[in-house]
Motif scaffolding. Structure first.
Motif, PDB file in Angstrom:
ATOM      1  N   PRO A 491       4.162 -31.871 -41.019  1.00 50.05           N
ATOM      2  CA  PRO A 491       4.783 -31.314 -42.224  1.00 50.05           C
ATOM      3  C   PRO A 491       3.701 -30.981 -43.256  1.00 50.05           C
ATOM      4  CG  PRO A 491       5.103 -33.692 -42.109  1.00 50.05           C
ATOM      5  CD  PRO A 491       4.545 -33.278 -40.787  1.00 50.05           C
ATOM      6  N   GLY A 492       3.850 -29.844 -43.905  1.00 53.99           N
ATOM      7  CA  GLY A 492       2.844 -29.408 -44.867  1.00 53.99           C
ATOM      8  C   GLY A 492       1.854 -28.423 -44.285  1.00 53.99           C
ATOM      9  N   VAL A 493       1.838 -28.268 -42.944  1.00 55.29           N
ATOM     10  CA  VAL A 493       0.992 -27.281 -42.274  1.00 55.29           C
ATOM     11  C   VAL A 493       1.854 -26.078 -41.927  1.00 55.29           C
ATOM     12  CG1 VAL A 493      -0.367 -26.788 -40.197  1.00 55.29           C
ATOM     13  CG2 VAL A 493      -0.613 -28.987 -41.359  1.00 55.29           C
ATOM     14  N   VAL A 494       1.354 -24.854 -42.195  1.00 57.22           N
ATOM     15  CA  VAL A 494       2.163 -23.659 -41.951  1.00 57.22           C
ATOM     16  C   VAL A 494       1.687 -22.856 -40.752  1.00 57.22           C
ATOM     17  CG1 VAL A 494       2.854 -23.449 -44.375  1.00 57.22           C
ATOM     18  CG2 VAL A 494       0.773 -22.306 -43.584  1.00 57.22           C
ATOM     19  N   ASP A 495       0.496 -23.120 -40.238  1.00 61.60           N
ATOM     20  CA  ASP A 495      -0.057 -22.371 -39.107  1.00 61.60           C
ATOM     21  C   ASP A 495       0.711 -22.730 -37.834  1.00 61.60           C
ATOM     22  OD1 ASP A 495      -1.526 -21.402 -36.947  1.00 61.60           O
ATOM     23  OD2 ASP A 495      -3.460 -21.731 -37.916  1.00 61.60           O
ATOM     24  N   PRO A 496       1.493 -21.792 -37.249  1.00 59.17           N
ATOM     25  CA  PRO A 496       2.310 -22.125 -36.081  1.00 59.17           C
ATOM     26  C   PRO A 496       1.483 -22.466 -34.845  1.00 59.17           C
ATOM     27  CG  PRO A 496       2.381 -19.763 -36.493  1.00 59.17           C
ATOM     28  CD  PRO A 496       1.681 -20.375 -37.662  1.00 59.17           C
ATOM     29  N   VAL A 497       0.300 -21.864 -34.704  1.00 61.53           N
ATOM     30  CA  VAL A 497      -0.545 -22.152 -33.547  1.00 61.53           C
ATOM     31  C   VAL A 497      -1.039 -23.593 -33.598  1.00 61.53           C
ATOM     32  CG1 VAL A 497      -2.704 -21.564 -32.363  1.00 61.53           C
ATOM     33  CG2 VAL A 497      -1.235 -19.751 -33.268  1.00 61.53           C
ATOM     34  N   LYS A 498      -1.503 -24.018 -34.768  1.00 57.60           N
ATOM     35  CA  LYS A 498      -1.997 -25.387 -34.897  1.00 57.60           C
ATOM     36  C   LYS A 498      -0.860 -26.398 -34.761  1.00 57.60           C
ATOM     37  CE  LYS A 498      -5.753 -25.974 -35.325  1.00 57.60           C
ATOM     38  NZ  LYS A 498      -6.825 -25.925 -34.311  1.00 57.60           N
ATOM     39  N   LYS A 499       0.319 -26.059 -35.237  1.00 57.78           N
ATOM     40  CA  LYS A 499       1.463 -26.970 -35.087  1.00 57.78           C
ATOM     41  C   LYS A 499       1.834 -27.125 -33.609  1.00 57.78           C
ATOM     42  CE  LYS A 499       4.834 -26.846 -38.294  1.00 57.78           C
ATOM     43  NZ  LYS A 499       4.695 -27.903 -39.296  1.00 57.78           N
ATOM     44  N   GLU A 500       1.761 -26.029 -32.851  1.00 56.55           N
ATOM     45  CA  GLU A 500       2.076 -26.102 -31.427  1.00 56.55           C
ATOM     46  C   GLU A 500       1.003 -26.890 -30.684  1.00 56.55           C
ATOM     47  OE1 GLU A 500       3.425 -25.802 -27.547  1.00 56.55           O
ATOM     48  OE2 GLU A 500       4.450 -25.748 -29.499  1.00 56.55           O
ATOM     49  N   GLN A 501      -0.258 -26.687 -31.027  1.00 55.83           N
ATOM     50  CA  GLN A 501      -1.315 -27.481 -30.394  1.00 55.83           C
ATOM     51  C   GLN A 501      -1.118 -28.963 -30.687  1.00 55.83           C
ATOM     52  OE1 GLN A 501      -4.865 -25.739 -32.018  1.00 55.83           O
ATOM     53  NE2 GLN A 501      -4.878 -24.001 -30.601  1.00 55.83           N
ATOM     54  N   ALA A 502      -0.788 -29.283 -31.931  1.00 60.41           N
ATOM     55  CA  ALA A 502      -0.547 -30.684 -32.284  1.00 60.41           C
ATOM     56  C   ALA A 502       0.637 -31.249 -31.514  1.00 60.41           C
ATOM     57  CB  ALA A 502      -0.319 -30.812 -33.786  1.00 60.41           C
ATOM     58  N   ARG A 503       1.691 -30.435 -31.340  1.00 64.28           N
ATOM     59  CA  ARG A 503       2.852 -30.912 -30.571  1.00 64.28           C
ATOM     60  C   ARG A 503       2.447 -31.279 -29.158  1.00 64.28           C
ATOM     61  NH1 ARG A 503       5.885 -29.846 -26.708  1.00 64.28           N
ATOM     62  NH2 ARG A 503       4.775 -27.890 -26.258  1.00 64.28           N
ATOM     63  N   GLN A 504       1.638 -30.417 -28.524  1.00 66.25           N
ATOM     64  CA  GLN A 504       1.202 -30.708 -27.159  1.00 66.25           C
ATOM     65  C   GLN A 504       0.407 -32.010 -27.095  1.00 66.25           C
ATOM     66  OE1 GLN A 504      -0.582 -27.315 -25.001  1.00 66.25           O
ATOM     67  NE2 GLN A 504       0.184 -26.000 -26.638  1.00 66.25           N
ATOM     68  N   CYS A 505      -0.445 -32.225 -28.079  1.00 67.59           N
ATOM     69  CA  CYS A 505      -1.306 -33.411 -28.044  1.00 67.59           C
ATOM     70  C   CYS A 505      -0.556 -34.674 -28.438  1.00 67.59           C
ATOM     71  CB  CYS A 505      -2.507 -33.205 -28.966  1.00 67.59           C
ATOM     72  SG  CYS A 505      -3.643 -31.921 -28.371  1.00 67.59           S
ATOM     73  N   LEU A 506       0.429 -34.548 -29.295  1.00 71.66           N
ATOM     74  CA  LEU A 506       1.188 -35.724 -29.723  1.00 71.66           C
ATOM     75  C   LEU A 506       2.256 -36.124 -28.720  1.00 71.66           C
ATOM     76  CD1 LEU A 506       1.543 -34.880 -33.519  1.00 71.66           C
ATOM     77  CD2 LEU A 506       0.344 -36.855 -32.559  1.00 71.66           C
ATOM     78  N   THR A 507       2.482 -35.311 -27.706  1.00 69.79           N
ATOM     79  CA  THR A 507       3.478 -35.647 -26.688  1.00 69.79           C
ATOM     80  C   THR A 507       2.862 -35.841 -25.308  1.00 69.79           C
ATOM     81  OG1 THR A 507       3.944 -33.288 -26.382  1.00 69.79           O
ATOM     82  CG2 THR A 507       5.366 -34.498 -27.903  1.00 69.79           C
ATOM     83  N   ALA A 508       1.539 -35.675 -25.195  1.00 70.25           N
ATOM     84  CA  ALA A 508       0.850 -35.864 -23.914  1.00 70.25           C
ATOM     85  C   ALA A 508       0.283 -37.282 -23.838  1.00 70.25           C
ATOM     86  CB  ALA A 508      -0.262 -34.828 -23.765  1.00 70.25           C
ATOM     87  N   SER A 509      -0.081 -37.682 -22.628  1.00 69.30           N
ATOM     88  CA  SER A 509      -0.685 -38.995 -22.405  1.00 69.30           C
ATOM     89  C   SER A 509      -2.017 -38.800 -21.695  1.00 69.30           C
ATOM     90  CB  SER A 509       0.241 -39.880 -21.560  1.00 69.30           C
ATOM     91  OG  SER A 509       1.455 -40.122 -22.232  1.00 69.30           O
ATOM     92  N   ASP A 510      -3.096 -38.991 -22.430  1.00 65.72           N
ATOM     93  CA  ASP A 510      -4.433 -38.846 -21.869  1.00 65.72           C
ATOM     94  C   ASP A 510      -5.368 -39.767 -22.633  1.00 65.72           C
ATOM     95  OD1 ASP A 510      -7.271 -37.452 -21.766  1.00 65.72           O
ATOM     96  OD2 ASP A 510      -6.115 -36.668 -20.074  1.00 65.72           O
ATOM     97  N   PRO A 511      -6.353 -40.362 -21.953  1.00 66.68           N
ATOM     98  CA  PRO A 511      -7.234 -41.316 -22.635  1.00 66.68           C
ATOM     99  C   PRO A 511      -7.980 -40.756 -23.837  1.00 66.68           C
ATOM    100  CG  PRO A 511      -7.472 -41.522 -20.258  1.00 66.68           C
ATOM    101  CD  PRO A 511      -6.607 -40.323 -20.503  1.00 66.68           C
ATOM    102  N   ILE A 512      -8.279 -39.448 -23.843  1.00 66.28           N
ATOM    103  CA  ILE A 512      -9.057 -38.936 -24.979  1.00 66.28           C
ATOM    104  C   ILE A 512      -8.175 -38.514 -26.151  1.00 66.28           C
ATOM    105  CG2 ILE A 512     -10.898 -38.157 -23.452  1.00 66.28           C
ATOM    106  CD1 ILE A 512     -10.023 -35.287 -24.025  1.00 66.28           C
ATOM    107  N   LEU A 513      -6.854 -38.646 -26.018  1.00 66.25           N
ATOM    108  CA  LEU A 513      -5.953 -38.368 -27.135  1.00 66.25           C
ATOM    109  C   LEU A 513      -5.784 -39.645 -27.946  1.00 66.25           C
ATOM    110  CD1 LEU A 513      -3.366 -36.036 -25.397  1.00 66.25           C
ATOM    111  CD2 LEU A 513      -5.110 -35.398 -27.079  1.00 66.25           C
ATOM    112  N   ALA A 514      -6.878 -40.102 -28.480  1.00 64.69           N
ATOM    113  CA  ALA A 514      -6.902 -41.363 -29.218  1.00 64.69           C
ATOM    114  C   ALA A 514      -8.161 -41.389 -30.067  1.00 64.69           C
ATOM    115  CB  ALA A 514      -6.895 -42.543 -28.248  1.00 64.69           C
TER     116      ALA A 514
END
Length: 629
Positions: A491-514
């Protein structure tokens, strides 16, 4: 004829430099750092002056531009020496006195790399005239670790240095200004003539001028290719760099692919991490991307191979010449990397102790408040941040990786590295570790190609590292399990590309997503805070942020909140809040853009484990305890 002109050029330059020396010039001292005299105090962190000097001056194989160019180059506006002490100090780099190891009096971490052999003729497809003219075999200027990992602090007129601390340097500005200065030089006939005269020692015949003109344009073409991918509207400013972004860009351009991806800019700048106790950690870098656990007998002593891969990766990103566009990693890539020196630097770093709060300079720690803070820390922070004494160089750091959802901090350093892919070129079909590891596809994760380039560079320099030693380098790491985030992503970010990238990373499970939580000994000397340098002081870190990674809305409670605008670049220390003074700083960090929207990469969200519940007295007690770690 070319060889004769080269000889005359070097001889004339030597004669001119010798003539410029005053007759009373004294011999250079064998050992000299800024700590050996003057008004600078260097905290005792377990190093001798000889060790400190070596750390400041040894080359790892970094090659930005030829030294003669750097000495002759003016800033783009022509008003000052681009690599003069005043301009480099303006960019936040620290002075270092001349010595036998630093004959040119270059700043801390600015080093000379000189290989007179044919082995220096690298990347000749990219730099054909530079190779043909043998400029590759001349001295080059580059950077080593200490340029970005040496801190200097002032307090009421007293200056002191912290080795291994985050620099307040502007790396992106250094690189971009160098390109701009070269472009201004080659685009102005009179200016180029003056530059060429200085570089060549007075030899300005047509053949020499034409060769130098081609060489400068080769460098400009290369710099422009890097900049085209790296360029971002997110300005790093002092004390930050998207190092992983720069490194991955470099890999995408040296692997021989015809069309490297430009999808990801270097738009996730991070603070330079403090690097004491790194040899006691299993995972390195903010997102733990570099495992550091396999110990190998190398050069007669035990060496951590993971740390060596990390160091080679960094040098690849910071101007090393690497030929990964041909050959096979398992047989070795030719490169300018200096393996022996990097092993030595890693061993020297293993002797570096964390800095102790200098009470004679910054004031005494309140023992009552410190004791109260210790209780609060044990209850709220200890599960993630293990304890290490400042002189403890043996106990495992027991660092903890915290997934993006739980940490809540800006996602894009980890997210960009996870999502970034590019064409693999010469690495297509190879394994990440040469003969072992994951297979690299035609288009694949750029981080896999980085491992391939680093391992290939190591094998190319170390015959004793036979391929059998690599079979167990990549340890099994448990996955980072994410829950599904509730509410809006960023919330507070308007760039749709960055929001979609964040969605992918916040819903994936990988050791480097930490992000990594490590022991906090010496943390008082490492401002600004969080991995992206978005919080100015330790006190501010104990406040809640308005920004969130996921929520129905940004926080709108009563506050107080972390500041979203503050100055960066001042060396004057604030011993009360523990960080640098914002007032009078040369650059301003902003969480939001001019329209009030959060800038992806600059969010100050996260690391909030009930911050709003702390009282003012509790925050002050925690800060007092953190001073003493």
């Amino acid at each position: 004829m070319i060889k004769l002109l080269k000889f005359l050029r070097v001889a004339a330059a030597f004669a001119l430099s010798a003539a410029a020396l005053p007759s009373s010039a004294q011999p250079l001292p064998e050992v000299a750092t800024a700590c050996t005299g003057g008004d600078l105090t260097c905290l005792d962190q377990g190093w001798s002056e000889e060790q400190r000097q070596w750390w400041y001056t040894v080359s790892q194989g970094s090659r930005l531009i030829p030294l003669s160019w750097a000495q002759a180059l003016k800033t783009a506006d022509g008003t000052s020496a681009m690599y003069g002490p005043a301009n480099l100090a303006r960019l936040g780099y620290l002075p270092n006195p001349a010595s036998l190891a630093n004959s040119e009096g270059l700043p801390v971490g600015f080093v000379i790399d000189h290989d007179r052999r044919r082995t220096a003729d690298l990347m000749c497809d990219t730099f054909p005239e530079t190779c043909r003219s043998r400029t590759m075999r001349e001295p080059w200027i580059g950077l080593n670790c200490s340029a970005c990992h040496t801190m200097e602090i002032t307090s009421n007129g007293t200056r002191f240095r912290v080795d291994g601390g985050p620099a307040l340097a502007e790396f992106d500005t250094l690189v971009n200004d160098t390109e701009d200065a070269l472009r201004a030089t080659v685009g102005d006939t009179a200016r180029f003539q003056s530059f060429a005269t200085a570089v060549s020692g007075g030899q300005t015949d047509a053949e020499t001028l034409d060769s130098l003109h081609k060489q400068v344009n080769e460098q400009l073409d290369w710099m422009a290719a890097l900049r085209a991918i790296n360029h971002s509207e997110v300005v790093a400013g002092p004390a930050r760099l998207d190092a992983q972004g720069h490194i991955l860009t470099k890999v995408s351009l040296i692997n021989g692919a015809r069309s490297p991806s430009s999808e990801f800019a270097s738009d996730a700048p991070a603070s330079y991490p403090f690097i004491w106790n790194t040899h006691q950690q299993n995972l390195l870098q903010w997102n733990g991307i570099a495992p550091s656990i396999l110990k190998l007998p190398l050069f007669g002593r035990t060496t951590d191979f993971g740390a060596l891969v990390r160091n080679v990766s960094e040098v690849i990103g910071v101007f090393a010449h690497v030929e990964a566009n041909r050959g096979y990693a398992g047989l070795g890539y030719d490169s300018s990397t200096r393996l022996t020196e990097m092993v030595g630097l890693e061993r020297l770093l293993s002797r570096l102790q964390s800095p102790i709060w200098p009470e004679d300079i910054l004031g005494a720690i309140d023992p009552v408040l410190e004791a109260e803070g210790r209780v609060l820390f044990e209850a709220n922070c200890r599960r993630c941040h293990a304890h290490l004494e400042p002189n403890d160089l043996r106990t495992p750091a027991d660092e903890q990786m915290t997934n993006l959802l739980e940490s809540g901090t800006d996602v894009f350093l980890a997210c960009n590295t996870y999502l970034r892919t590019t064409a693999s070129g010469n690495m297509d079909g190879q394994r990440t570790l040469g003969f072992f590891g994951e297979k690299i596809d035609e288009v694949d994760a750029t981080r896999k190609m980085l491992i391939n380039a680093s391992v290939g560079s190591i094998i190319g320099k170390a015959d004793e590292l036979v391929s059998a030693l690599f079979s167990d380098i990549e340890p099994e790491r448990s996955a980072i399990i994410m829950d599904t985030p509730a509410g809006e992503i960023l919330p507070g970010v308007v760039d749709p590309v960055k929001k979609e990238q964040a969605r992918q990373c916040l819903t994936a499970s990988d050791p480097i997503l930490a992000y990594k939580a490590r022991p906090l000994n010496g943390v008082w000397a490492t401002a600004p805070y969080l991995h992206n340098g978005s919080v100015p002081t330790l006190y501010d870190l104990l406040l809640p942020a308005r920004a969130r990674n996921f929520s129905s809305a940004e926080s709108d409670g009563p506050g107080p909140f972390r500041p979203e605008t503050f100055g960066v670049g001042s060396r004057e220390f604030d011993p009360v809040n523990v960080g640098f003074a914002s007032k009078g700083a040369p650059w301003t960090f902003r969480v939001r853009d001019d329209d009030g929207n959060i800038t992806p990469g600059n969010s100050n969200a996260g690391h909030d484990y009930g911050n709003a519940a702390f009282t003012e007295a509790e925050r002050r007690a925690l800060v007092e305890y953190l001073k003493g770690l």
